[in-house]
Design a protein around this motif. Structure first.
Motif, PDB file in Angstrom:
ATOM      1  N   LEU A  94      37.567  42.007  34.520  1.00  0.00           N
ATOM      2  CA  LEU A  94      36.701  42.522  35.308  1.00  0.00           C
ATOM      3  C   LEU A  94      36.876  44.364  35.487  1.00  0.00           C
ATOM      4  CD1 LEU A  94      37.072  40.320  38.763  1.00  0.00           C
ATOM      5  CD2 LEU A  94      35.105  40.577  37.241  1.00  0.00           C
ATOM      6  N   VAL A  95      38.120  44.667  35.428  1.00  0.00           N
ATOM      7  CA  VAL A  95      38.208  46.168  35.277  1.00  0.00           C
ATOM      8  C   VAL A  95      38.720  46.691  33.771  1.00  0.00           C
ATOM      9  CG1 VAL A  95      39.609  47.902  36.126  1.00  0.00           C
ATOM     10  CG2 VAL A  95      38.826  46.406  37.601  1.00  0.00           C
ATOM     11  N   ALA A  96      39.696  45.679  33.391  1.00  0.00           N
ATOM     12  CA  ALA A  96      40.402  46.141  32.104  1.00  0.00           C
ATOM     13  C   ALA A  96      39.132  46.156  30.946  1.00  0.00           C
ATOM     14  CB  ALA A  96      41.321  45.212  31.631  1.00  0.00           C
ATOM     15  N   ASP A  97      38.216  45.472  30.928  1.00  0.00           N
ATOM     16  CA  ASP A  97      37.376  45.508  29.958  1.00  0.00           C
ATOM     17  C   ASP A  97      36.407  46.776  29.910  1.00  0.00           C
ATOM     18  OD1 ASP A  97      35.786  43.908  27.902  1.00  0.00           O
ATOM     19  OD2 ASP A  97      34.231  44.017  29.014  1.00  0.00           O
ATOM     20  N   ASP A  98      36.072  47.142  30.870  1.00  0.00           N
ATOM     21  CA  ASP A  98      35.330  48.492  31.013  1.00  0.00           C
ATOM     22  C   ASP A  98      36.076  49.686  30.655  1.00  0.00           C
ATOM     23  OD1 ASP A  98      32.742  47.573  31.759  1.00  0.00           O
ATOM     24  OD2 ASP A  98      32.942  47.924  34.050  1.00  0.00           O
TER      25      ASP A  98
END
Length: 262
Positions: A94-98
């Motif tokens: 959710l966050v790490a990909d961005d």
């Protein structure tokens, strides 16, 4: 309001439909198998030959009934293990990909708070969670009609309703990994492996002097076999899981607000 939740929720629709379709096929397979595997075989006696840890891990009890069979084959394996790992793995991006792809700086340049981004991204996991828990019990009920079997509607609804706090905890574990690790692949492996490790912790310590360690595992508080076979609804356990979800969300939010992503 909830712009990010709607945007990321829409992006999850296709994957949610595919996942739910997969579980629909799994339901059909297990229901179709039941008359064959139960005919002329004392499944309950067969169960007694299993190691206690295996019976504990997959809720293997009363396999001779359709309730016990579905609890062990579909819910203890499909919901407790597979879906738990799936939600932990999915939320870990959710966050790490961005951050990993260099998009987070642009996202945070908008007039929005970090908390809003984080919590609304987490809210997007409600799409697959709701879809699989609404469609599957309907499919189970219809499939059972085809083999002249039935199951308590109240217990069937309860086993899905009480899985919601369990799956929310799994997603919250993934979210925490997502804010701690900048690489999505690392966050996903840590979240999925960590959640599976918690499942094993509960399984291998059951009925031992270290059974108290299993209280750290979410699987300790969601028992589909008890619901379907004995009509025991652990509402207190659901409350513990919801509280754990809130704690993990607050921990993720606190870490994320102080994290330097430059």
């Amino acid at each position: 309001m909830l712009e990010f939740a709607r945007y990321y929720g829409r992006r999850r629709v296709k994957g949610s439909v595919a996942m739910t379709a997969g579980f629909t096929v799994l339901v059909g397979l297990y229901v179709w198998m039941y008359p064959t595997v139960s005919e002329g075989v004392d499944l309950d006696e067969y169960v007694q030959s299993f190691p206690p840890a295996l019976r504990q891990a997959f809720g293997i009890e009363a396999l001779g009934t359709i309730e016990g069979f579905l609890a062990a084959e579909l819910y203890a394996f499909g919901w407790v293990l597979l879906l738990g790992i799936y939600f932990a793995y999915a939320a870990a991006s959710l966050v790490a990909d961005d951050v990993d792809r260099g998009r987070m700086d642009m996202l945070l340049s908008l007039p929005v708070s970090r908390s809003k981004v984080l919590l609304e991204k987490f809210a997007s996991v409600l799409v697959p969670l709701a879809l699989v828990n609404v469609v599957t019990p309907v499919v189970v009920s219809l499939a059972l009609l085809g083999i002249d079997e039935s199951i308590s509607v109240a217990d069937l609804v309860a086993v899905h309703a009480l899985s919601v706090p369990y799956l929310l905890v799994a997603a919250a574990v993934g979210l925490l990994a997502s804010v701690v690790f900048d690489r999505a692949s690392v966050a996903q492996r840590v979240a999925a492996g960590g959640f599976f490790g918690l499942f094993l912790l509960d399984s291998v310590t059951a009925e031992t002097d270290l059974a108290w360690l299993g209280s750290l595992s979410p699987s300790r508080y969601y028992d589909p076999t008890a619901i379907l076979v004995s009509s025991e609804w652990d509402l207190q356990g659901a409350g513990v899981l919801l509280a754990a979800t809130v704690v993990l969300l607050l921990a993720s939010r606190a870490y994320w607000q102080r994290k330097d992503i430059a």
